[in-house]
Design a protein around this motif. Structure first.
Motif, PDB file in Angstrom:
ATOM      1  N   GLU A 104      10.297  48.387  66.324  1.00 13.79           N
ATOM      2  CA  GLU A 104       9.575  48.130  67.576  1.00 13.79           C
ATOM      3  C   GLU A 104       8.525  49.217  67.817  1.00 13.79           C
ATOM      4  O   GLU A 104       7.390  48.938  68.218  1.00 13.79           O
ATOM      5  CB  GLU A 104      10.567  48.067  68.746  1.00 13.79           C
ATOM      6  CG  GLU A 104      11.373  46.778  68.745  1.00 13.79           C
ATOM      7  CD  GLU A 104      12.635  46.811  69.603  1.00 13.79           C
ATOM      8  OE1 GLU A 104      13.209  45.736  69.832  1.00 13.79           O
ATOM      9  OE2 GLU A 104      13.074  47.917  70.022  1.00 13.79           O
ATOM     10  N   TRP A 105       8.910  50.476  67.564  1.00 13.14           N
ATOM     11  CA  TRP A 105       7.965  51.593  67.709  1.00 13.14           C
ATOM     12  C   TRP A 105       6.786  51.420  66.754  1.00 13.14           C
ATOM     13  O   TRP A 105       5.620  51.471  67.148  1.00 13.14           O
ATOM     14  CB  TRP A 105       8.703  52.920  67.442  1.00 13.14           C
ATOM     15  CG  TRP A 105       7.802  54.117  67.450  1.00 13.14           C
ATOM     16  CD1 TRP A 105       7.121  54.638  66.380  1.00 13.14           C
ATOM     17  CD2 TRP A 105       7.447  54.938  68.573  1.00 13.14           C
ATOM     18  NE1 TRP A 105       6.376  55.731  66.768  1.00 13.14           N
ATOM     19  CE2 TRP A 105       6.564  55.928  68.099  1.00 13.14           C
ATOM     20  CE3 TRP A 105       7.809  54.922  69.919  1.00 13.14           C
ATOM     21  CZ2 TRP A 105       6.027  56.912  68.947  1.00 13.14           C
ATOM     22  CZ3 TRP A 105       7.256  55.900  70.754  1.00 13.14           C
ATOM     23  CH2 TRP A 105       6.384  56.876  70.272  1.00 13.14           C
ATOM     24  N   ASP A 106       7.113  51.191  65.472  1.00 11.92           N
ATOM     25  CA  ASP A 106       6.063  51.099  64.451  1.00 11.92           C
ATOM     26  C   ASP A 106       5.142  49.903  64.703  1.00 11.92           C
ATOM     27  O   ASP A 106       3.934  49.992  64.476  1.00 11.92           O
ATOM     28  CB  ASP A 106       6.689  50.961  63.050  1.00 11.92           C
ATOM     29  CG  ASP A 106       7.327  52.270  62.580  1.00 11.92           C
ATOM     30  OD1 ASP A 106       7.081  53.320  63.212  1.00 11.92           O
ATOM     31  OD2 ASP A 106       8.085  52.229  61.588  1.00 11.92           O
ATOM     32  N   MET A 109       2.671  50.924  67.450  1.00  8.56           N
ATOM     33  CA  MET A 109       1.745  51.946  66.941  1.00  8.56           C
ATOM     34  C   MET A 109       0.759  51.345  65.942  1.00  8.56           C
ATOM     35  O   MET A 109      -0.408  51.704  65.909  1.00  8.56           O
ATOM     36  CB  MET A 109       2.536  53.072  66.242  1.00  8.56           C
ATOM     37  CG  MET A 109       3.232  53.988  67.182  1.00  8.56           C
ATOM     38  SD  MET A 109       2.031  54.892  68.190  1.00  8.56           S
ATOM     39  CE  MET A 109       3.086  55.408  69.504  1.00  8.56           C
ATOM     40  N   SER A 110       1.275  50.444  65.139  1.00 10.24           N
ATOM     41  CA  SER A 110       0.462  49.871  64.076  1.00 10.24           C
ATOM     42  C   SER A 110      -0.762  49.137  64.633  1.00 10.24           C
ATOM     43  O   SER A 110      -1.878  49.302  64.137  1.00 10.24           O
ATOM     44  CB  SER A 110       1.340  48.927  63.256  1.00 10.24           C
ATOM     45  OG  SER A 110       0.561  48.218  62.351  1.00 10.24           O
ATOM     46  N   VAL A 111      -0.572  48.358  65.681  1.00 13.70           N
ATOM     47  CA  VAL A 111      -1.712  47.616  66.247  1.00 13.70           C
ATOM     48  C   VAL A 111      -2.505  48.508  67.204  1.00 13.70           C
ATOM     49  O   VAL A 111      -3.724  48.657  67.083  1.00 13.70           O
ATOM     50  CB  VAL A 111      -1.229  46.355  67.001  1.00 13.70           C
ATOM     51  CG1 VAL A 111      -2.415  45.633  67.640  1.00 13.70           C
ATOM     52  CG2 VAL A 111      -0.483  45.426  66.049  1.00 13.70           C
ATOM     53  N   SER A 156       7.430  53.561  76.601  1.00 11.16           N
ATOM     54  CA  SER A 156       7.065  54.824  75.926  1.00 11.16           C
ATOM     55  C   SER A 156       6.222  54.586  74.679  1.00 11.16           C
ATOM     56  O   SER A 156       5.272  55.344  74.422  1.00 11.16           O
ATOM     57  CB  SER A 156       8.317  55.617  75.561  1.00 11.16           C
ATOM     58  OG  SER A 156       9.127  54.853  74.682  1.00 11.16           O
ATOM     59  N   HIS A 157       6.544  53.577  73.888  1.00 17.82           N
ATOM     60  CA  HIS A 157       5.773  53.310  72.662  1.00 17.82           C
ATOM     61  C   HIS A 157       4.347  52.893  73.011  1.00 17.82           C
ATOM     62  O   HIS A 157       3.384  53.343  72.391  1.00 17.82           O
ATOM     63  CB  HIS A 157       6.470  52.281  71.772  1.00 17.82           C
ATOM     64  CG  HIS A 157       6.995  51.052  72.461  1.00 17.82           C
ATOM     65  ND1 HIS A 157       7.134  50.940  73.827  1.00 17.82           N
ATOM     66  CD2 HIS A 157       7.416  49.852  71.961  1.00 17.82           C
ATOM     67  CE1 HIS A 157       7.621  49.745  74.134  1.00 17.82           C
ATOM     68  NE2 HIS A 157       7.799  49.079  73.020  1.00 17.82           N
ATOM     69  N   TYR A 158       4.211  52.063  74.040  1.00 19.78           N
ATOM     70  CA  TYR A 158       2.882  51.622  74.471  1.00 19.78           C
ATOM     71  C   TYR A 158       2.071  52.804  75.022  1.00 19.78           C
ATOM     72  O   TYR A 158       0.916  53.025  74.646  1.00 19.78           O
ATOM     73  CB  TYR A 158       3.029  50.542  75.547  1.00 19.78           C
ATOM     74  CG  TYR A 158       1.732  50.023  76.108  1.00 19.78           C
ATOM     75  CD1 TYR A 158       1.006  49.036  75.454  1.00 19.78           C
ATOM     76  CD2 TYR A 158       1.220  50.526  77.310  1.00 19.78           C
ATOM     77  CE1 TYR A 158      -0.181  48.558  75.971  1.00 19.78           C
ATOM     78  CE2 TYR A 158       0.034  50.053  77.838  1.00 19.78           C
ATOM     79  CZ  TYR A 158      -0.664  49.061  77.163  1.00 19.78           C
ATOM     80  OH  TYR A 158      -1.855  48.595  77.675  1.00 19.78           O
ATOM     81  N   VAL A 159       2.720  53.589  75.908  1.00 21.43           N
ATOM     82  CA  VAL A 159       2.020  54.726  76.531  1.00 21.43           C
ATOM     83  C   VAL A 159       1.601  55.734  75.461  1.00 21.43           C
ATOM     84  O   VAL A 159       0.468  56.236  75.463  1.00 21.43           O
ATOM     85  CB  VAL A 159       2.919  55.395  77.596  1.00 21.43           C
ATOM     86  CG1 VAL A 159       2.249  56.639  78.169  1.00 21.43           C
ATOM     87  CG2 VAL A 159       3.235  54.412  78.718  1.00 21.43           C
ATOM     88  N   ALA A 160       2.498  56.010  74.511  1.00 18.50           N
ATOM     89  CA  ALA A 160       2.172  56.959  73.438  1.00 18.50           C
ATOM     90  C   ALA A 160       1.017  56.435  72.589  1.00 18.50           C
ATOM     91  O   ALA A 160       0.116  57.190  72.207  1.00 18.50           O
ATOM     92  CB  ALA A 160       3.407  57.205  72.566  1.00 18.50           C
ATOM     93  N   SER A 161       1.025  55.132  72.319  1.00 18.20           N
ATOM     94  CA  SER A 161      -0.056  54.574  71.492  1.00 18.20           C
ATOM     95  C   SER A 161      -1.398  54.709  72.203  1.00 18.20           C
ATOM     96  O   SER A 161      -2.411  55.049  71.592  1.00 18.20           O
ATOM     97  CB  SER A 161       0.231  53.103  71.153  1.00 18.20           C
ATOM     98  OG  SER A 161       0.084  52.257  72.288  1.00 18.20           O
ATOM     99  N   LYS A 162      -1.405  54.488  73.509  1.00 15.26           N
ATOM    100  CA  LYS A 162      -2.667  54.562  74.263  1.00 15.26           C
ATOM    101  C   LYS A 162      -3.100  56.015  74.472  1.00 15.26           C
ATOM    102  O   LYS A 162      -4.289  56.320  74.544  1.00 15.26           O
ATOM    103  CB  LYS A 162      -2.520  53.832  75.604  1.00 15.26           C
ATOM    104  CG  LYS A 162      -2.307  52.319  75.462  1.00 15.26           C
ATOM    105  CD  LYS A 162      -3.518  51.630  74.840  1.00 15.26           C
ATOM    106  CE  LYS A 162      -3.401  50.117  74.879  1.00 15.26           C
ATOM    107  NZ  LYS A 162      -4.601  49.437  74.352  1.00 15.26           N
ATOM    108  N   GLY A 163      -2.117  56.921  74.565  1.00 12.32           N
ATOM    109  CA  GLY A 163      -2.459  58.347  74.592  1.00 12.32           C
ATOM    110  C   GLY A 163      -3.134  58.745  73.283  1.00 12.32           C
ATOM    111  O   GLY A 163      -4.117  59.495  73.267  1.00 12.32           O
TER     112      GLY A 163
END
Ligand SMILES: NC(=O)c1ccc[n+]([C@@H]2O[C@H](COP(=O)([O-])OP(=O)(O)OC[C@H]3O[C@@H](n4cnc5c(N)ncnc54)[C@H](OP(=O)(O)O)[C@@H]3O)[C@@H](O)[C@H]2O)c1
Length: 251
Positions: A104-106, A109-111, A156-163
């Motif tokens: 789910e994390w990957d 992040m991937s997209v 968290s995964h979404y927020v980290a990706s956008k950060g």
């Protein structure tokens, strides 16, 4: 100077939602719009609405991105503006970070992060070539999220990706300034789109009380900032993140 008329604007994730709104706004400003999405039916619908070109693409796949660029160049011969809007948003799995699986994390992040890097990497080759041979600049606009400024439980995964997108924007801006290519990010707050309306029951009122402007945000509230960043008015603006959320976050 950078005149919007007859510019070629490539928008990823343009099969609906904010991406379609960007497509409509840029088409209204006299540009040729290419609507790219892995949702090919959605991209085709957007293209039909605005009289633009639709391209199927997976932003996590370099070969697919190269094919997309070739299609744009075959049709228009150039790319003036890239809007990196595609993301895992509507279909995201929401749970505490300690329950997320690696897959789910990957996947997010991937997209959301790698996709912005990879799409920019492939598209910018044509922009750099044009800068070198014709001395013509270009624009890259990355769609981040205002949630980076506050954090958000279960995202968290979404927020980290956008950060990551915001940091990437700054580094890309430093590398591309010499070619007169600006790179900026827009960080929308919660905005009513098909995707966000389906995310929660109280979407129409979500966060409204926290804003300085007490009404929900629509896609039309976001598109003007993209037009500005693509326009001559923003010639000297690069590496910036503009929060468009009606005054919920201040940095
Ligand atoms: N709406 C909001 O409240 C809000 C707030 C802040 C930031 N944003 C950002 O704004 C952008 C648009 O949001 P939205 O509300 O319009 O969401 P959306 O409807 O989920 O739009 C995202 C689009 O990207 C496409 N996409 C996903 N993975 C892709 C891939 N690998 N290659 C190509 N396209 C892919 C999606 O296709 P599928 O339908 O096939 O998945 C979808 O058409 C996103 O970057 C989002 O993170 C939205």
């Amino acid at each position: 100077m950078f005149d919007l008329h007859n510019k070629v604007v490539l928008i990823t994730g343009a099969g609906g939602g904010l991406g379609r709104a960007f497509a409509q706004a840029f088409a209204g400003a006299g540009t040729h719009v290419v609507a790219a999405d892995r949702n090919e039916a959605g991209a085709a619908e957007t293209a039909q609405l605005i009289g633009g070109l639709a391209v199927g693409v997976d932003v996590t796949n370099e070969a697919s991105l190269q094919q997309m660029v070739q299609t744009v160049l075959d049709n228009y011969g150039k790319i003036d503006v890239l809007v990196n809007n595609a993301a895992i948003y509507a279909t995201i799995t929401r749970k505490p970070f300690y329950e997320l699986t690696e897959a789910e994390w990957d996947g997010v992040m991937s997209v959301n992060l790698k996709g912005v890097w990879l799409c920019s990497k492939v598209v910018v080759q044509a922009m750099i070539e044009r800068a070198k041979t014709q001395n013509v600049g270009a624009r890259i606009i990355n769609i981040a999220s205002a949630t980076v400024m506050s954090g958000s439980p279960n995202w968290s995964h979404y927020v980290a990706s956008k950060g990551g997108v915001i940091g990437l924007t700054r580094s890309m801006a430093k590398e591309l300034g010499g070619f007169n290519i600006t790179v900026n990010a827009i960080a929308p707050g919660f905005t009513l789109t098909e995707a966000s309306l389906n995310l929660m029951d109280n979407a129409q009122q979500y966060g409204v009380d926290r804003g300085a402007i007490k009404r929900p945000s629509t896609a039309d509230d976001i598109t003007g900032t993209a037009l500005y960043l693509a326009s001559p008015l923003a010639d000297f603006v690069t590496g910036q993140t503009i929060i468009v959320d009606g005054g919920k976050q201040f940095i």
